[in-house]
Design an enzyme around this catalytic site. Structure first.
Site, PDB file in Angstrom:
ATOM      1  N   PRO A 237     -79.897  56.845  35.375  1.00  0.00           N
ATOM      2  CG  PRO A 237     -79.433  55.497  33.515  1.00  0.00           C
ATOM      3  CD  PRO A 237     -78.773  56.315  34.571  1.00  0.00           C
ATOM      4  CG  ASP A 411     -77.121  52.895  36.788  1.00  0.00           C
ATOM      5  OD1 ASP A 411     -77.503  53.131  35.632  1.00  0.00           O
ATOM      6  OD2 ASP A 411     -76.113  53.425  37.296  1.00  0.00           O
ATOM      7  CG  HIS A 412     -82.195  50.882  31.841  1.00  0.00           C
ATOM      8  ND1 HIS A 412     -81.690  49.695  31.327  1.00  0.00           N
ATOM      9  CD2 HIS A 412     -83.437  50.996  31.316  1.00  0.00           C
ATOM     10  CE1 HIS A 412     -82.589  49.138  30.530  1.00  0.00           C
ATOM     11  NE2 HIS A 412     -83.658  49.906  30.503  1.00  0.00           N
ATOM     12  NE  ARG A 413     -75.400  55.119  34.588  1.00  0.00           N
ATOM     13  CZ  ARG A 413     -74.639  55.869  35.377  1.00  0.00           C
ATOM     14  NH1 ARG A 413     -73.880  56.829  34.856  1.00  0.00           N
ATOM     15  NH2 ARG A 413     -74.637  55.685  36.685  1.00  0.00           N
ATOM     16  CB  ILE A 415     -79.388  46.386  36.006  1.00  0.00           C
ATOM     17  CG1 ILE A 415     -78.271  46.185  37.039  1.00  0.00           C
ATOM     18  CG2 ILE A 415     -80.462  45.330  36.170  1.00  0.00           C
ATOM     19  CD1 ILE A 415     -78.681  46.514  38.456  1.00  0.00           C
TER      20      ILE A 415
END
Length: 439
Positions: A237, A411-413, A415
């Protein structure tokens, strides 16, 4: 006098069962020290394996399509004995027997129209093995795992039904174009649906109907990097933050450095200064110097940074190790050496592995902001555009300043937005005043 010596695969990093894609010599051919003998292909690039000394190739023990690892026998070479070496054997060398290929060889698969290997939501549709394990090499199993391809649903075209890379690519193409479905898709796709659940089949177009066309095969590097990029884009993501950095003073500092080191033949680039800045930023924000491993985050204690290098055959990412421990001059020198090797196609696996963070710079080409794709298993990448002079209001008047556009994908998972904003702001502030890096 002469002797026969074995030529074996040297240390090629952590790679095993890599494909031979070219054989560059033939029996009876004289070779010099360092001359390339075969070319192998890993998941990152093509690697040429050279001869360690001069001699005459007597027998070849490999052919195109073989899979080799460190220590595998490539050929037998006749070399001259060292001067003064005692050698009681005076009879001529026996006529060598035909080369015995001891490695498994896959015959060419049935002709298929190759398309770039693409990763997709197939990775979420792995099916369980049904009964007997499919017949495939470890490298093909690894490829299938990375792309989410169920080997149990592929019919191999090799000997005894062995599954080849071409079989995997053909299966993916047929699924993506709607010509075939995985068992998971059959269970979840409506009767009127396309190749993937909820998606229409890929359009099949005869482009020659509209005018003349020319077809070109993708280079090996583009085939490999394309598959990795597509997987990363689909599975990660991505979020991208943009920032402007005032590098007016930094550019003056860079010009001064190059004047001082002109005689040493080292040219300091903006990318070298960015490397040093990012190493400090990674220390300050360790969540960016990490990788996601299942339900755990791996926080790395080393700072290896890759940079995207444009080559005639496609994009590669050399890695500079321990950037935090090196000065800007050393970084610039090493970057120049790796860039030259990249252009010549001479990068080894160790020079493209182990990266913690990447920088993709388009400054020498043009453009401002963009969305760089994260280089998994890293969790962030910094995109750099072309700097330009703008009028900046200082409270009294507009003054010309050199502005560098930055684009940070993360990476939104792993950060969140607040951390990304702080990281980007720190990089921009450090570039604006390089003295901050000493604090």
């Amino acid at each position: 006098m002469s002797t026969l010596q074995e030529i074996r695969v040297p240390d090629i990093g952590d790679y095993k069962e890599v494909d031979i894609i070219e054989v560059l010599v033939s029996p009876g051919e004289s070779v010099v020290d360092g001359q390339s003998l075969v070319v192998v292909e890993t998941d990152k690039a093509s690697i040429e394996i050279p001869a360690a000394q001069a001699g005459v190739i007597k027998t070849l023990n490999v052919v195109v399509g073989d899979k080799i690892s460190e220590g595998s026998l490539i050929a037998m070479m006749e070399v001259a004995a060292a001067p003064g070496m005692a050698n009681p054997v005076t009879a001529p060398l026996p006529e060598p027997a035909p080369a015995a290929v001891t490695l498994s060889v896959e015959p060419p698969a049935q002709p298929v129209e190759h398309a770039p290997v693409v990763a997709s939501p197939l990775a979420q549709e792995l099916t369980e093995a049904k009964g007997e394990l499919p017949f495939a090499s470890p490298s093909i199993r690894k490829l299938a795992r990375e792309l989410g391809v169920p080997l149990t649903e592929i019919r191999g075209t090799g000997v005894r039904g062995r599954i080849s890379r071409a079989d995997v690519e053909s299966f993916i193409k047929r699924v993506m174009t709607g010509q075939a479905q995985t068992e998971a898709q059959k269970a979840n796709t409506p009767a009127a649906g396309g190749g993937l659940s909820g998606l229409l089949p890929w359009p099949q177009v005869d482009f020659t109907r509209f005018g003349p066309v020319e077809r070109q095969d993708l280079s090996r590097i583009k085939k490999i990097s394309g598959a990795n990029l597509h997987r990363n884009w689909v599975m990660i993501p991505h979020v991208t933050n943009h920032e402007d950095a005032d590098i007016t003073e930094l550019e003056a500092f860079r010009v001064q450095l190059n004047k001082e080191h002109e005689k040493a033949g080292v040219k300091v680039t903006l990318l070298a200064l960015l490397m040093k800045t990012c190493a400090v930023a990674l220390k300050k924000f360790p969540g960016f110097n990490a990788s996601l491993d299942g339900e755990q985050i791996v926080l790395k204690q080393y700072f290896h940074i890759g940079f995207a290098a444009d080559t005639p055959n496609g994009l590669v990412v050399p890695v500079i190790r321990d950037v935090d421990q090196k000065g800007v001059i050393a970084i610039a020198r090493e970057m120049a050496q790796l860039s030259a090797k990249a252009r010549d196609g001479k990068l080894g696996p160790a020079e493209m592995s182990g990266g913690c963070f990447s920088i993709s710079s388009l400054g020498g080409i043009g453009g401002t902001y963009f969305t760089p794709i994260i280089n998994a298993p890293e969790v962030a990448i910094l995109g750099v555009g072309k700097s330009s002079t703008r009028l900046v209001w200082n409270g009294k008047e507009g003054v010309p300043r050199l502005i560098l556009p930055l684009s940070l994908s993360w990476d939104h998972r792993v950060i969140d937005g607040a951390a990304a904003g702080r990281f980007n702001a720190f990089v921009a502030q450090s570039l604006a005043d390089f003295r901050r890096l000493m604090l």
